[in-house]
Design a protein around this motif. Structure first.
Motif, PDB file in Angstrom:
ATOM      1  N   TYR A 218      -8.467   3.618  -8.486  1.00  0.00           N
ATOM      2  CA  TYR A 218      -9.787   2.688  -8.188  1.00  0.00           C
ATOM      3  C   TYR A 218     -10.168   2.849  -6.871  1.00  0.00           C
ATOM      4  O   TYR A 218     -11.404   2.850  -6.670  1.00  0.00           O
ATOM      5  CB  TYR A 218      -9.194   1.081  -8.167  1.00  0.00           C
ATOM      6  N   LEU A 219      -9.419   2.871  -5.784  1.00  0.00           N
ATOM      7  CA  LEU A 219      -9.750   3.074  -4.469  1.00  0.00           C
ATOM      8  C   LEU A 219     -10.611   4.439  -4.378  1.00  0.00           C
ATOM      9  O   LEU A 219     -11.542   4.588  -3.881  1.00  0.00           O
ATOM     10  CB  LEU A 219      -8.858   2.883  -3.584  1.00  0.00           C
TER      11      LEU A 219
ATOM     12  N   ASP B 105     -11.752   6.185  -6.741  1.00  0.00           N
ATOM     13  CA  ASP B 105     -13.101   6.111  -7.217  1.00  0.00           C
ATOM     14  C   ASP B 105     -14.271   5.502  -6.515  1.00  0.00           C
ATOM     15  O   ASP B 105     -15.428   5.421  -6.756  1.00  0.00           O
ATOM     16  CB  ASP B 105     -13.068   5.484  -8.740  1.00  0.00           C
ATOM     17  N   ARG B 106     -14.028   4.415  -5.552  1.00  0.00           N
ATOM     18  CA  ARG B 106     -14.752   3.706  -4.574  1.00  0.00           C
ATOM     19  C   ARG B 106     -14.832   4.698  -3.358  1.00  0.00           C
ATOM     20  O   ARG B 106     -15.611   4.289  -2.535  1.00  0.00           O
ATOM     21  CB  ARG B 106     -14.229   2.431  -4.101  1.00  0.00           C
TER      22      ARG B 106
ATOM     23  N   THR C 268     -12.483   6.544 -15.335  1.00  0.00           N
ATOM     24  CA  THR C 268     -12.355   6.162 -14.076  1.00  0.00           C
ATOM     25  C   THR C 268     -11.885   4.548 -14.054  1.00  0.00           C
ATOM     26  O   THR C 268     -11.911   4.053 -15.012  1.00  0.00           O
ATOM     27  CB  THR C 268     -13.924   6.179 -13.210  1.00  0.00           C
TER      28      THR C 268
ATOM     29  N   GLY D 101     -12.163   0.793 -12.158  1.00  0.00           N
ATOM     30  CA  GLY D 101     -12.976  -0.241 -11.734  1.00  0.00           C
ATOM     31  C   GLY D 101     -12.468  -1.441 -11.610  1.00  0.00           C
ATOM     32  O   GLY D 101     -11.398  -2.128 -12.015  1.00  0.00           O
ATOM     33  N   LYS D 102     -13.125  -2.458 -10.928  1.00  0.00           N
ATOM     34  CA  LYS D 102     -12.624  -3.857 -11.070  1.00  0.00           C
ATOM     35  C   LYS D 102     -12.963  -4.479 -12.638  1.00  0.00           C
ATOM     36  O   LYS D 102     -13.855  -3.706 -13.307  1.00  0.00           O
ATOM     37  CB  LYS D 102     -13.919  -4.596 -10.229  1.00  0.00           C
TER      38      LYS D 102
ATOM     39  N   GLU E 265     -11.641  -3.240   0.519  1.00  0.00           N
ATOM     40  CA  GLU E 265     -12.349  -2.149   0.380  1.00  0.00           C
ATOM     41  C   GLU E 265     -13.059  -1.790   1.695  1.00  0.00           C
ATOM     42  O   GLU E 265     -12.964  -0.486   2.197  1.00  0.00           O
ATOM     43  CB  GLU E 265     -13.203  -1.990  -0.940  1.00  0.00           C
ATOM     44  N   THR E 266     -13.701  -2.570   2.270  1.00  0.00           N
ATOM     45  CA  THR E 266     -14.424  -2.577   3.272  1.00  0.00           C
ATOM     46  C   THR E 266     -13.688  -2.040   4.674  1.00  0.00           C
ATOM     47  O   THR E 266     -13.710  -1.100   5.054  1.00  0.00           O
ATOM     48  CB  THR E 266     -15.344  -3.592   3.685  1.00  0.00           C
TER      49      THR E 266
ATOM     50  N   ALA F 170     -17.650   0.224   2.325  1.00  0.00           N
ATOM     51  CA  ALA F 170     -16.967   0.935   1.546  1.00  0.00           C
ATOM     52  C   ALA F 170     -18.307   1.696   0.664  1.00  0.00           C
ATOM     53  O   ALA F 170     -18.196   2.950   0.182  1.00  0.00           O
ATOM     54  CB  ALA F 170     -16.225   0.260   0.263  1.00  0.00           C
ATOM     55  N   ASP F 171     -19.390   1.184   0.333  1.00  0.00           N
ATOM     56  CA  ASP F 171     -20.436   1.775  -0.269  1.00  0.00           C
ATOM     57  C   ASP F 171     -20.970   2.894   0.705  1.00  0.00           C
ATOM     58  O   ASP F 171     -21.287   4.126   0.025  1.00  0.00           O
ATOM     59  CB  ASP F 171     -21.465   0.914  -0.536  1.00  0.00           C
TER      60      ASP F 171
ATOM     61  N   ARG G 117     -18.596   5.975   0.126  1.00  0.00           N
ATOM     62  CA  ARG G 117     -18.680   6.635  -1.260  1.00  0.00           C
ATOM     63  C   ARG G 117     -19.981   7.263  -0.991  1.00  0.00           C
ATOM     64  O   ARG G 117     -19.989   8.352  -1.691  1.00  0.00           O
ATOM     65  CB  ARG G 117     -18.657   5.599  -2.205  1.00  0.00           C
TER      66      ARG G 117
END
Length: 359
Positions: free
Chosen positions: A153-154, A156-157, A215, A217-218, A263-264, A342-343, A346
């Motif tokens: 998950y991480l 893929d982010r 993948t 995700g949440k 994630e941030t 995090a965005d 990515r």
């Protein structure tokens, strides 16, 4: 010689270890604080008075949102907030005046007291039950996240923790965490939330789901992230930075980055592995984090929430709270609207890389 209010507050703060138990005899010492249930002196934990360090004498009641310095505490507990008689009383208590101290103004007793005490006791028992459940969930989770849906998950982010050489110990994978919305158990990333004194007080859950393309995700839920337990003032200690030391023994002059989400925080850790990274879990909790005095530099890594006045006020409150503690404060926000760090990681956009943008 008559002291002004600021000088009296400072002198009271220097003797707060004796003053707090006198004003709040039903309280008890918890680490560097004197804890009580309210300004009325009820048992509990919502009112905290700092006993040590540069912030000694500062207090805050998290239930009523009242706060102030040591002189304000005298006024609030004895004189219904009236500072003038509180100053006279304080001079007498400090031995600066031979005049009789004014009589305290009785605060109205809670009504009905038996009902309030019973309710407070039940709330305390409920908090203890939730804390026990949070710790049990954490103990049942799988230590290490390598080759688990959490790592997938991480990644893929855009967060490849293998670049750090190790995964944060505050993160674990649990294959089956109960979700009330779906009425079933689902895989989840769980994170330990530590209180101001380092104890595990709550557990953060991020339910995960696999997409058709393989993948992770949440999970497709109304609330894919939830916290089990009370976490006010606590945080997820994601990364220890260059020192590798626990937060409580952070070296003098250390810089800490405070983010809202996991994630941030991990994205910032990848960009700045020498910095200590903390996740506050919610934007409103940022200002409540308690840091050791050795941390002199704080960077608030906020999300770009666009035109969101409430979020902006929360960030400003956090900056103001740490600045009032005598720390250097910086604010870093992505230039991309509606994005977090995090965005940015990515997207790998060099023009919007992590950097403190303004004090």
């Amino acid at each position: 010689m008559r002291r002004d209010a600021a000088e009296l507050a400072r002198m009271l703060a220097d003797r707060i270890g004796a003053l707090a138990p006198e004003l709040l005899p039903n309280g008890k010492r918890v680490g560097p604080e004197w804890r009580c249930g309210s300004l009325d002196g009820q048992p509990g934990q919502s009112l905290a008075v700092r006993l040590t360090g540069a912030r000694r004498g500062v207090w805050s009641d998290f239930s009523s949102r009242e706060k102030g310095d040591a002189l304000d505490l005298v006024a609030a507990t004895l004189f219904r907030g009236n500072r003038r008689p509180a100053m006279d009383w304080s001079r007498r208590w400090l031995g600066l005046s031979d005049m009789d101290a004014p009589s305290p103004v009785p605060r109205p007793a809670p009504s009905p007291p038996d009902h309030d005490r019973a309710r407070a006791a039940e709330m305390d028992r409920d908090a203890q039950r939730r804390r026990a459940k949070a710790r049990k969930l954490w103990a049942e989770a799988q230590p290490g996240i390598a080759d688990t849906p959490v790592e997938f998950y991480l990644r893929d982010r855009g967060i490849n923790l293998r670049e750090l050489g190790r995964a944060p110990g505050a993160l674990r994978f649990h294959p089956a965490v109960w979700n009330a919305e779906r009425q079933t158990a689902m895989p989840a990333m769980v994170a330990a939330i530590a209180g101001p004194h380092g104890k595990h007080v709550a557990t953060h859950r991020t339910w995960l789901g696999q997409c058709p393309d393989g993948t992770w995700g949440k999970a497709d839920l109304e609330r894919p992230k939830m916290v089990l337990g009370s976490f006010g003032g606590g945080c997820i200690r994601l990364w220890r930075g260059a020192s590798g030391l626990a937060l409580g023994v952070a070296p003098e002059g250390e810089n800490v980055v405070i983010c809202e989400g996991i994630e941030t925080g991990l994205a910032v850790a990848l960009a700045c592995p020498d910095r200590r990274i903390l996740a506050a879990v919610s934007i409103s909790n940022m200002a409540r984090l308690e840091l050791p005095e050795s941390v002199t530099d704080v960077t608030i890594a906020g999300d770009n929430d666009g035109d969101n006045p409430a979020a902006r006020r929360a960030l400003e409150a956090a900056c103001r709270a740490f600045a009032e503690q005598g720390r250097t404060v910086r604010l870093a926000i992505p230039e991309i609207e509606k994005a977090d760090w995090a965005d940015v990681a990515r997207g790998q956009n060099d023009e919007t890389g992590f950097r403190p943008s303004r004090a």
